[in-house]
Design an enzyme around this catalytic site. Structure first.
Site, PDB file in Angstrom:
ATOM      1  N   HIS A  37      65.047 -34.454  72.188  1.00  0.00           N
ATOM      2  CA  HIS A  37      65.266 -33.214  72.961  1.00  0.00           C
ATOM      3  C   HIS A  37      66.499 -33.243  73.876  1.00  0.00           C
ATOM      4  O   HIS A  37      66.381 -33.056  75.087  1.00  0.00           O
ATOM      5  CB  HIS A  37      64.022 -32.820  73.749  1.00  0.00           C
ATOM      6  CG  HIS A  37      63.322 -33.908  74.537  1.00  0.00           C
ATOM      7  ND1 HIS A  37      63.980 -34.752  75.377  1.00  0.00           N
ATOM      8  CD2 HIS A  37      62.012 -34.261  74.591  1.00  0.00           C
ATOM      9  CE1 HIS A  37      63.098 -35.580  75.933  1.00  0.00           C
ATOM     10  NE2 HIS A  37      61.912 -35.297  75.459  1.00  0.00           N
ATOM     11  N   HIS A  97      49.543 -26.918  77.533  1.00  0.00           N
ATOM     12  CA  HIS A  97      48.833 -27.236  78.768  1.00  0.00           C
ATOM     13  C   HIS A  97      47.743 -26.207  79.008  1.00  0.00           C
ATOM     14  O   HIS A  97      47.822 -25.076  78.517  1.00  0.00           O
ATOM     15  CB  HIS A  97      49.795 -27.225  79.962  1.00  0.00           C
ATOM     16  CG  HIS A  97      50.702 -28.418  80.009  1.00  0.00           C
ATOM     17  ND1 HIS A  97      50.243 -29.688  80.219  1.00  0.00           N
ATOM     18  CD2 HIS A  97      52.051 -28.525  79.846  1.00  0.00           C
ATOM     19  CE1 HIS A  97      51.273 -30.538  80.198  1.00  0.00           C
ATOM     20  NE2 HIS A  97      52.375 -29.864  79.968  1.00  0.00           N
ATOM     21  N   ASN A 154      51.792 -40.246  73.940  1.00  0.00           N
ATOM     22  CA  ASN A 154      51.313 -40.196  75.333  1.00  0.00           C
ATOM     23  C   ASN A 154      49.971 -39.487  75.459  1.00  0.00           C
ATOM     24  O   ASN A 154      49.798 -38.540  76.222  1.00  0.00           O
ATOM     25  CB  ASN A 154      52.366 -39.563  76.264  1.00  0.00           C
ATOM     26  CG  ASN A 154      52.735 -38.150  75.869  1.00  0.00           C
ATOM     27  OD1 ASN A 154      52.513 -37.735  74.734  1.00  0.00           O
ATOM     28  ND2 ASN A 154      53.280 -37.394  76.806  1.00  0.00           N
ATOM     29  N   HIS A 188      58.560 -33.669  66.724  1.00  0.00           N
ATOM     30  CA  HIS A 188      58.196 -33.884  68.126  1.00  0.00           C
ATOM     31  C   HIS A 188      57.138 -32.894  68.591  1.00  0.00           C
ATOM     32  O   HIS A 188      57.456 -31.777  69.011  1.00  0.00           O
ATOM     33  CB  HIS A 188      59.466 -33.749  68.991  1.00  0.00           C
ATOM     34  CG  HIS A 188      59.306 -34.264  70.372  1.00  0.00           C
ATOM     35  ND1 HIS A 188      60.310 -34.923  71.029  1.00  0.00           N
ATOM     36  CD2 HIS A 188      58.270 -34.233  71.237  1.00  0.00           C
ATOM     37  CE1 HIS A 188      59.903 -35.276  72.243  1.00  0.00           C
ATOM     38  NE2 HIS A 188      58.667 -34.854  72.387  1.00  0.00           N
ATOM     39  N   ASP A 196      57.773 -41.412  74.731  1.00  0.00           N
ATOM     40  CA  ASP A 196      58.073 -40.044  75.167  1.00  0.00           C
ATOM     41  C   ASP A 196      57.243 -39.594  76.370  1.00  0.00           C
ATOM     42  O   ASP A 196      56.052 -39.846  76.464  1.00  0.00           O
ATOM     43  CB  ASP A 196      57.874 -39.041  74.036  1.00  0.00           C
ATOM     44  CG  ASP A 196      58.343 -37.664  74.472  1.00  0.00           C
ATOM     45  OD1 ASP A 196      59.463 -37.560  74.977  1.00  0.00           O
ATOM     46  OD2 ASP A 196      57.562 -36.703  74.349  1.00  0.00           O
ATOM     47  N   ASP A 211      59.138 -30.078  70.602  1.00  0.00           N
ATOM     48  CA  ASP A 211      58.568 -30.672  71.825  1.00  0.00           C
ATOM     49  C   ASP A 211      57.376 -29.833  72.291  1.00  0.00           C
ATOM     50  O   ASP A 211      57.197 -29.576  73.483  1.00  0.00           O
ATOM     51  CB  ASP A 211      59.616 -30.810  72.942  1.00  0.00           C
ATOM     52  CG  ASP A 211      59.103 -31.683  74.092  1.00  0.00           C
ATOM     53  OD1 ASP A 211      58.020 -32.282  73.965  1.00  0.00           O
ATOM     54  OD2 ASP A 211      59.791 -31.755  75.134  1.00  0.00           O
ATOM     55  N   ARG A 269      47.758 -34.005  71.970  1.00  0.00           N
ATOM     56  CA  ARG A 269      46.851 -34.242  73.113  1.00  0.00           C
ATOM     57  C   ARG A 269      45.558 -34.973  72.769  1.00  0.00           C
ATOM     58  O   ARG A 269      44.791 -35.277  73.677  1.00  0.00           O
ATOM     59  CB  ARG A 269      46.499 -32.932  73.834  1.00  0.00           C
ATOM     60  CG  ARG A 269      47.681 -32.100  74.287  1.00  0.00           C
ATOM     61  CD  ARG A 269      48.583 -32.817  75.260  1.00  0.00           C
ATOM     62  NE  ARG A 269      49.552 -31.911  75.878  1.00  0.00           N
ATOM     63  CZ  ARG A 269      50.673 -32.316  76.440  1.00  0.00           C
ATOM     64  NH1 ARG A 269      50.999 -33.609  76.456  1.00  0.00           N
ATOM     65  NH2 ARG A 269      51.501 -31.458  76.989  1.00  0.00           N
ATOM     66  N   HIS A 284      63.135 -40.813  74.978  1.00  0.00           N
ATOM     67  CA  HIS A 284      63.115 -39.704  75.948  1.00  0.00           C
ATOM     68  C   HIS A 284      64.162 -40.086  76.996  1.00  0.00           C
ATOM     69  O   HIS A 284      63.943 -40.983  77.800  1.00  0.00           O
ATOM     70  CB  HIS A 284      61.707 -39.605  76.552  1.00  0.00           C
ATOM     71  CG  HIS A 284      61.599 -38.724  77.755  1.00  0.00           C
ATOM     72  ND1 HIS A 284      60.936 -37.518  77.761  1.00  0.00           N
ATOM     73  CD2 HIS A 284      62.069 -38.872  79.021  1.00  0.00           C
ATOM     74  CE1 HIS A 284      60.995 -36.971  78.961  1.00  0.00           C
ATOM     75  NE2 HIS A 284      61.682 -37.769  79.752  1.00  0.00           N
TER      76      HIS A 284
HETATM   77 ZN   LIG Z   1      60.176 -36.171  76.129  1.00  0.00          ZN
END
Ligand SMILES: [Zn+2]
Length: 424
Positions: free
Chosen positions: A232, A309, A94, A60, A152, A305, A64, A179
């Site tokens: 998670h 950022h 995502n 996981h 997710d 996870d 990006r 998720h």
């Molecule tokens: Zn998630």
């Protein structure tokens, strides 16, 4: 060129090996574990005092790319992965655009190959655009290289769609990763609902936002017989549901993230937005439950996870900050704390980071048996260091562990017989 790892403690739970031994890597494969003649052309790494593990596997991560390269890209993300000891990572869909088409999957596979560090296994979206309305074309995504499906960041809220996703994915032998978050109940809460949220006045989401979805999904897993995996997990209730489902013989699994066993919601008390993550850091009783679930075999994998950022996403007030922790470079020592605290034995801990996650998604990784891919992590278990986010390899410096004293780190990370990371 061959590579000889000399004199380390080899720990390979998949084959039951835990002994001081030489490991010879040749032509990208494990050629020998144990004594034998030293090949003349071999490069030698002295591994005395270190552990020689199968390369770590992370189910996981968020890399990006495409679309948010200011947070991370495949090059910086896989550099962080190998610095953290990971040789295989599964990246969530995502991105922008979402990985819901062959073109995006192929782009990720191609970029990862060009970069040539960790192996990258893309996870495709369950639903188009992560919108929870129409299923993606799993056949063409699988052909392009996905190893599982997940929305997710979003939960598949529609029960009927989730059923069809499980059935459709099963026909292509793809696990469905969920998720687990009831979005209406969670209502965008910034932290865990409990005493700390009352004190801080921050918006909060109850533990049941997670456990209700897990309970529902396990019913659907039973209905469909499909392979279901909860991502998670962070709550006592969700883990209790998984434990009971496993006892009933369902083919279900789950992962936990290091921040959920290493930190509690007290980390949010000072409004540090680096402690904002979804699912949120929980109260002490839930942290205890996560550790118990690791100890009793309810948990199948430790996954980071990893959610890097940019500064602008995090250096705002807690309520408006992005969710997520840059986790690849702190996972290994945090996991080792479980062993030092006698929560899990060392062989089980290594399994949770290697062959157990690999087996869940059918990845050719996670073991040092003869002929296996020469993916190896040489760990110095006694290396003491302090977390300094400014020194992260990842582009994401967002961590609630800044200043924490750590013990243990990858000294060498080897992928396909090539040293892709060496410390110092
Ligand atoms: Zn998630």
């Amino acid at each position: 060129m061959s590579l000889l790892l000399r004199g380390g403690r080899v720990i390979d739970p998949a084959s039951g090996v835990d002994a001081v031994a030489d490991v010879l890597l040749e032509q990208g494969r494990v050629a020998r574990v144990g004594p034998g003649p030293e090949p003349a052309a071999a490069r030698v790494i002295e591994a005395q005092g270190c552990w020689v593990l199968p390369g770590l596997v992370d189910l996981h991560v968020h890399l990006r790319e495409p679309g948010q390269e200011h947070k991370e890209d495949i090059a910086s993300g896989t550099r962080a992965a190998v610095a953290g000891g990971f040789t295989s990572v599964c990246c969530m869909p995502n991105t922008k655009p979402v990985n819901d088409t062959r073109a995006v999957t192929e782009l990720i596979v191609r970029r990862a190959r060009e970069v040539g560090l960790a192996r990258v296994y893309p996870v495709g979206a369950i639903s188009r655009g992560l919108q929870g309305e129409a299923l993606c074309e799993y056949a063409e995504l699988k052909e392009a290289g996905i190893v599982a499906v997940s929305d997710d960041g979003r939960c598949v809220m529609d029960c009927g769609l989730m059923r069809r996703a499980l059935e459709y994915a099963a026909t292509f032998d793809l696990p469905v990763l969920q998720h687990c978050e009831d979005h209406q109940l969670a209502c965008g809460g910034a932290m865990h609902e409990g005493r700390v949220s009352t004190r801080t006045g921050l918006t909060a989401q109850p533990a049941q936002a997670e456990s209700i979805i897990v309970a529902r999904d396990l019913e659907l897993a039973e209905l469909t017989g499909a392979r279901y995996h909860a991502q998670h997990l962070s709550t006592a209730g969700a883990l209790r549901h998984v434990r009971e489902a496993k006892a009933r013989g369902l083919a279900v699994s789950c992962e936990v993230a290091p921040h959920h066993f290493a930190l509690s919601d007290e980390a949010c008390a000072g409004y540090d937005s680096n402690a904002k993550v979804n699912p949120p850091l929980r109260s002490a009783e839930h942290v205890r439950a996560v550790r118990e679930a690791l100890a009793d075999g309810t948990v199948d994998a430790i996954a980071t996870d990893h959610a890097p950022h940019a500064v602008v996403d995090k250096e705002v007030e807690f309520g408006r900050a992005a969710y997520g922790i840059s986790g690849l470079e702190t996972c290994l020592p945090l996991a080792l704390e479980l062993w030092r605290d006698r929560v899990v034995p060392l062989s089980r801990l290594v399994a949770l980071l290697t062959y157990l996650p690999a087996r869940l998604l059918g990845l050719p990784a996670g073991t040092l048996t003869l002929g296996a891919a020469a993916d190896v992590t040489v760990v110095d278990p006694e290396l003491c260091w302090t977390v300094d986010p400014a020194r992260f390899v990842s582009r994401g410096h967002n961590t609630p562990f800044a200043g924490r004293a750590m013990r243990g780190a990858a000294r060498y990370t080897i992928v396909g017989g090539e040293v892709v990371f060496a410390r110092g």
